[in-house]
Design an enzyme around this catalytic site. Structure first.
Site, PDB file in Angstrom:
ATOM      1  N   CYS A  48     -27.317  -6.898  -7.340  1.00 47.37           N
ATOM      2  CA  CYS A  48     -28.409  -5.439  -7.684  1.00 47.37           C
ATOM      3  C   CYS A  48     -29.674  -6.134  -6.633  1.00 47.37           C
ATOM      4  O   CYS A  48     -30.505  -5.626  -6.631  1.00 47.37           O
ATOM      5  CB  CYS A  48     -29.061  -6.955  -9.288  1.00 47.37           C
ATOM      6  SG  CYS A  48     -28.336  -8.523  -9.497  1.00 47.37           S
ATOM      7  N   GLU A  67     -32.111  -7.265 -17.375  1.00 50.02           N
ATOM      8  CA  GLU A  67     -31.798  -7.486 -15.710  1.00 50.02           C
ATOM      9  C   GLU A  67     -31.344  -6.225 -15.521  1.00 50.02           C
ATOM     10  O   GLU A  67     -29.800  -5.925 -15.512  1.00 50.02           O
ATOM     11  CB  GLU A  67     -30.946  -8.949 -15.688  1.00 50.02           C
ATOM     12  CG  GLU A  67     -31.257  -9.819 -16.176  1.00 50.02           C
ATOM     13  CD  GLU A  67     -32.771 -10.531 -15.900  1.00 50.02           C
ATOM     14  OE1 GLU A  67     -33.000  -9.979 -14.553  1.00 50.02           O
ATOM     15  OE2 GLU A  67     -33.506 -11.229 -16.057  1.00 50.02           O
TER      16      GLU A  67
HETATM   17  P1  TAP Z   1     -24.069  -0.360 -16.712  1.00 51.72           P
HETATM   18  O1  TAP Z   1     -23.317   0.888 -16.394  1.00 51.72           O
HETATM   19  O2  TAP Z   1     -25.340  -0.044 -16.621  1.00 51.72           O
HETATM   20  O3  TAP Z   1     -22.475  -0.933 -17.512  1.00 51.72           O
HETATM   21  C1  TAP Z   1     -23.326  -2.191 -17.774  1.00 51.72           C
HETATM   22  C2  TAP Z   1     -22.156  -2.903 -19.298  1.00 51.72           C
HETATM   23  O4  TAP Z   1     -22.684  -2.023 -19.902  1.00 51.72           O
HETATM   24  C3  TAP Z   1     -21.030  -2.621 -19.209  1.00 51.72           C
HETATM   25  O5  TAP Z   1     -20.433  -3.787 -20.032  1.00 51.72           O
HETATM   26  C4  TAP Z   1     -21.352  -1.365 -19.824  1.00 51.72           C
HETATM   27  O6  TAP Z   1     -19.912  -1.153 -20.345  1.00 51.72           O
HETATM   28  C5  TAP Z   1     -22.082  -1.690 -20.646  1.00 51.72           C
HETATM   29  N1  TAP Z   1     -22.329   0.100 -21.249  1.00 51.72           N
HETATM   30  C6  TAP Z   1     -22.995   1.043 -20.543  1.00 51.72           C
HETATM   31  N2  TAP Z   1     -23.170   1.697 -21.471  1.00 51.72           N
HETATM   32  C7  TAP Z   1     -23.512   1.731 -22.562  1.00 51.72           C
HETATM   33  C8  TAP Z   1     -24.055   1.421 -24.102  1.00 51.72           C
HETATM   34  N3  TAP Z   1     -24.487   2.984 -23.772  1.00 51.72           N
HETATM   35  N4  TAP Z   1     -24.973   0.890 -24.671  1.00 51.72           N
HETATM   36  C9  TAP Z   1     -24.486  -0.248 -24.834  1.00 51.72           C
HETATM   37  N5  TAP Z   1     -23.786  -1.235 -23.811  1.00 51.72           N
HETATM   38  C10 TAP Z   1     -23.234  -0.055 -22.591  1.00 51.72           C
HETATM   39  O7  TAP Z   1     -24.047  -1.014 -15.041  1.00 51.72           O
HETATM   40  P2  TAP Z   1     -22.777  -1.032 -14.404  1.00 51.72           P
HETATM   41  O8  TAP Z   1     -22.176  -0.615 -13.269  1.00 51.72           O
HETATM   42  O9  TAP Z   1     -22.071  -2.386 -15.128  1.00 51.72           O
HETATM   43  O10 TAP Z   1     -23.800  -2.469 -12.889  1.00 51.72           O
HETATM   44  C11 TAP Z   1     -24.011  -1.419 -11.769  1.00 51.72           C
HETATM   45  C12 TAP Z   1     -25.852  -2.028 -12.683  1.00 51.72           C
HETATM   46  O11 TAP Z   1     -26.113  -3.380 -12.944  1.00 51.72           O
HETATM   47  C13 TAP Z   1     -26.538  -2.132 -11.086  1.00 51.72           C
HETATM   48  O12 TAP Z   1     -27.691  -0.860 -11.759  1.00 51.72           O
HETATM   49  C14 TAP Z   1     -27.030  -3.016 -10.563  1.00 51.72           C
HETATM   50  O13 TAP Z   1     -28.679  -3.142 -10.388  1.00 51.72           O
HETATM   51  C15 TAP Z   1     -27.249  -4.129 -12.720  1.00 51.72           C
HETATM   52  N6  TAP Z   1     -27.176  -5.209 -12.514  1.00 51.72           N
HETATM   53  C16 TAP Z   1     -28.677  -6.003 -12.462  1.00 51.72           C
HETATM   54  C17 TAP Z   1     -28.433  -7.186 -12.096  1.00 51.72           C
HETATM   55  C18 TAP Z   1     -29.796  -7.891 -12.435  1.00 51.72           C
HETATM   56  S1  TAP Z   1     -29.721  -9.764 -13.003  1.00 51.72           S
HETATM   57  N7  TAP Z   1     -30.403  -7.640 -12.386  1.00 51.72           N
HETATM   58  C19 TAP Z   1     -27.385  -7.744 -11.682  1.00 51.72           C
HETATM   59  C20 TAP Z   1     -26.060  -7.384 -11.666  1.00 51.72           C
HETATM   60  C21 TAP Z   1     -25.794  -6.024 -11.796  1.00 51.72           C
HETATM   61  P3  TAP Z   1     -18.591  -0.210 -19.604  1.00 51.72           P
HETATM   62  O14 TAP Z   1     -18.666  -1.045 -18.484  1.00 51.72           O
HETATM   63  O15 TAP Z   1     -17.284  -0.240 -20.844  1.00 51.72           O
HETATM   64  O16 TAP Z   1     -19.222   1.311 -19.100  1.00 51.72           O
END
Ligand code: TAP
Length: 480
Positions: A282, A248
Site C-alpha cells: 500500500c 486501512e
Molecule cells: P480487496 O480486494 O479490497 O480485498 C481485501 C479483503 O476484502 C479480502 O479479504 C477480500 O476477500 C475482502 N473483500 C472483497 N470484497 C468484499 C466485500 N464486498 N465485503 C467484504 N469483504 C470483501 O483488496 P486486495 O486486492 O486484497 O488488497 C490490495 C489493496 O489493499 C490495495 O488497494 C492496497 O493498497 C490495500 N492495502 C492497504 C494497506 C494499508 S495498511 N493501508 C495494506 C495492504 C493493502 P476476497 O479475497 O475473497 O475477495
C-alpha cells in the site's frame, strides 16, 4: 491441515463439494490446495462463538491475555519456515521475505502483549472542585477482521495483536488468495491455549460472505485492510448498525527527490520501495518527482538498480529478490497502465514485459517510465505492481502540488539534504505517513493510518490498540 476454517475451537476442512475453492501458486499457476467455503450459516456460527467467548476473554486481565500472546509469538517464531513457505506458495513473495514477515508477526504480538499494560484511564478535573471525570476503557466486543493478501500474516497480526490485547474476540476473513498461511497462524494461537471461540477463521469470497459478517449486529467492530473501493462499501454497511470500523486502504505514494539528495541512497531506497513485493504494498512508491537538475542522473541510477534485481521462484532458485505478482488480474492492470502511458507519450526505460523464458507464472520485470504526466493512469491510479513513473520538477512548491494531486494520502517520501526544503515538504505533503531519507514509512510502535481515500483509523503503536476500545466517562461527585 492448513486448509481448514476454525469455528469455536473446531477445525473444519474442505467438504469435497463444488463449493470448495482452490489455492493457486502464482509462480507456477498450479492449483495446489482445496479449501472449504463458508455460507451465511457458518458465518453466523463463527460470530456466535466470538460473542459467547467475549465475556470470558474480556474478563481476563491485560497480563493474562498478554501471556497467551507471548506463548503464541514463541510458537509462530518456531514455525516461521513452515508459515513463510505457505505465504510464498500462495502469493509469491521471496521465501526470505516471507519468513521475515512471520518473524515480524511474532514481534507484533510481543509488542501488544506488553502494550496492554499501558492502557491507562484518566482523571479529569471538573470546573467545580466537588466533581471529577474518570475515563475508563472497555473492549468494543467481537471484531470482524478482513485481510488482504499482500502481507497476509503481518496485516492479520496488527489486528490480532490489538484486538486480543484489548479483550476483543475475532472472526477472521483472510483474502481468498492467502487462506493457508492464515490458518497456520491461527493454529499457533490455538496451540498457545487461546480459549475456544476467541479467534475464529472463515473462508470465502469477500464479495459474497462479507455482507453476512459486517451486517451481523453481534459484530461490534470491522477492522478492514484492502482496496479503497471495497473499504467504502464496508463503511457504508457498518453505518446501519453504527458498527465501529477501521479502514486501512489503498495508496498512490509519491517520492520527492530534491536537488541536494544523496542520489545513490535515493535510488536504492526508491528501488526498494517501488519494487519490493512486486510493488504490491500500500505504501509502494508509484510516482517519483525529481529536481530537473538531477533527473537524468537519478533515473540512470534507478534503472541500473532495477535491472540488477533477480526475478524468479524463490522455492526453486536462491538469491531471488522478486517473485511473481500474486494474481493475474494485478498483472493485467499494470500492463494496461503501461499501454495507456505509452499511448500518451511515456517512455519505458526498463522493463515493460515478462522476463525471458517466464512462460508460466505471473512474473513481470520492474518497470520505469519517464516522460509521464498526470493524464496517465500510472500517475493517478494505484498500480499495486512493479511500475513507477518519474517526472521532473523545478521548485518545491511544484513538487508538492504534483505529489498532492491525488485523493489518496497514505505515505509520501522525501530524499533531500536541505533542512528547510525537508521541513517545507513535511508541512505541506498530504499524507498520514512521511518518510525522510529512508524508504520505510511505517514502524511498529508509531501510529500508521491514511488520509483521504487511504483510510480511517490507525494500526501500529498504542493507537492500534485504542481502536479496539471504547470509552466510558464517569462524572463523579467526590465531596459534599
Ligand atoms: P480487496 O480486494 O479490497 O480485498 C481485501 C479483503 O476484502 C479480502 O479479504 C477480500 O476477500 C475482502 N473483500 C472483497 N470484497 C468484499 C466485500 N464486498 N465485503 C467484504 N469483504 C470483501 O483488496 P486486495 O486486492 O486484497 O488488497 C490490495 C489493496 O489493499 C490495495 O488497494 C492496497 O493498497 C490495500 N492495502 C492497504 C494497506 C494499508 S495498511 N493501508 C495494506 C495492504 C493493502 P476476497 O479475497 O475473497 O475477495
Amino acid at each position: 491441515m492448513n486448509n481448514m476454517m476454525l469455528i469455536n475451537g473446531k477445525w473444519i476442512g474442505p467438504t469435497g463439494t463444488d463449493s470448495d475453492s482452490t489455492v493457486t501458486n502464482p509462480a507456477t499457476e498450479e492449483e495446489f490446495e482445496k479449501i472449504p467455503q463458508a455460507d451465511g450459516e457458518t458465518i453466523s456460527k463463527a460470530v456466535e462463538a466470538a460473542n459467547i467467548a467475549f465475556k470470558k476473554w474480556s474478563g481476563l486481565s491485560y497480563t493474562e491475555r498478554g501471556n497467551y500472546l507471548k506463548k503464541a509469538a514463541s510458537i509462530i517464531y518456531d514455525r516461521k519456515i513452515e508459515i513463510g513457505r505457505l505465504i510464498t506458495m500462495e502469493m509469491g513473495k521471496p521465501i526470505a521475505e516471507a519468513i521475515g514477515e512471520v518473524e515480524k508477526a511474532a514481534k507484533i504480538l510481543l509488542y501488544y502483549a506488553e502494550e496492554g499494560e499501558r492502557v491507562y484511564g484518566r482523571i479529569i478535573a471538573d470546573q467545580s472542585r466537588s466533581f471529577q471525570s474518570h475515563v475508563i476503557y472497555y473492549p468494543v466486543g467481537p471484531v470482524a477482521a478482513i485481510i488482504p493478501w499482500n502481507y497476509p500474516i503481518e496485516l492479520l497480526t496488527w489486528k490480532t495483536g490489538g484486538a486480543l490485547t484489548a479483550g476483543c474476540t475475532m472472526v477472521i476473513k483472510p483474502a481468498s488468495i492467502t487462506p493457508l498461511s492464515a490458518s497456520a497462524f491461527c493454529r499457533c494461537l490455538t496451540d498457545a491455549g487461546i480459549p475456544d471461540g476467541v479467534i475464529n477463521l472463515v473462508y470465502g469470497r469477500g464479495s459474497v460472505l462479507g455482507k453476512y459478517l459486517i451486517s451481523d449486529k453481534r459484530i461490534k467492530k470491522v477492522a478492514f485492510t484492502g482496496s479503497t473501493e471495497v473499504g467504502k462499501k464496508i463503511i457504508e454497511q457498518c453505518a446501519s448498525n453504527m458498527t465501529k470500523y477501521s479502514a486501512e486502504l489503498g495508496g498512490h505514494c509519491p517520492l520527492i527527490v530534491g536537488e541536494t539528495a544523496d542520489l545513490e541512497k535515493a535510488a536504492s531506497d526508491a528501488t526498494r520501495r517501488s519494487f519490493r513485493n512486486m510493488g504490491q504494498i500500500c505504501i509502494a512508491i508509484n510516482r517519483i518527482y525529481v529536481h530537473r537538475s538531477i533527473h537524468d542522473k537519478f533515473t540512470a541510477k534507478l534503472k541500473s538498480k532495477a535491472e540488477s534485481l533477480i526475478i524468479g521462484d524463490s522455492l526453486k532458485t536462491n538469491g531471488v529478490n522478486l517473485g511473481p505478482m500474486s494474481d493475474k488480474n494485478g498483472l493485467e492492470k499494470i500492463i494496461k497502465q503501461i499501454e495507456d502511458a505509452v499511448e500518451k507519450g511515456a517512455t519505458v526505460i526498463t522493463g515493460g514485459n515478462k522476463p525471458d523464458g517466464a512462460n508460466k507464472g505471473f512474473f513481470f520485470k520492474p518497470t520505469i517510465l519517464t516522460n509521464v504526466n498526470h493524464e496517465m493512469l500510472i500517475m493517478k491510479e494505484e498500480s499495486f505492481g512493479p511500475i513507477v513513473g518519474v517526472m521532473p520538477f523545478d521548485t518545491a512548491e511544484e513538487a508538492v502540488k504534483l505529489a498532492n494531486d491525488t485523493n489518496y494520502g497514505l505515505a509520501a517520501y522525501i530524499q533531500s539534504n536541505d533542512y528547510y526544503e525537508i521541513e517545507y515538504l513535511i508541512e505541506n505533503l498530504s499524507a498520514g505517513n512521511v518518510a525522510v531519507n529512508n524508504p520505510d514509512a511505517g514502524v511498529m510502535n508509531a501510529p500508521y493510518g491514511g488520509w483521504g481515500d487511504s483510510g480511517n483509523g490507525y494500526e501500529h503503536g498504542p493507537e492500534g490498540l485504542l481502536g479496539y476500545l471504547k470509552i466510558k466517562q464517569i462524572r463523579k461527585k467526590i465531596c459534599k
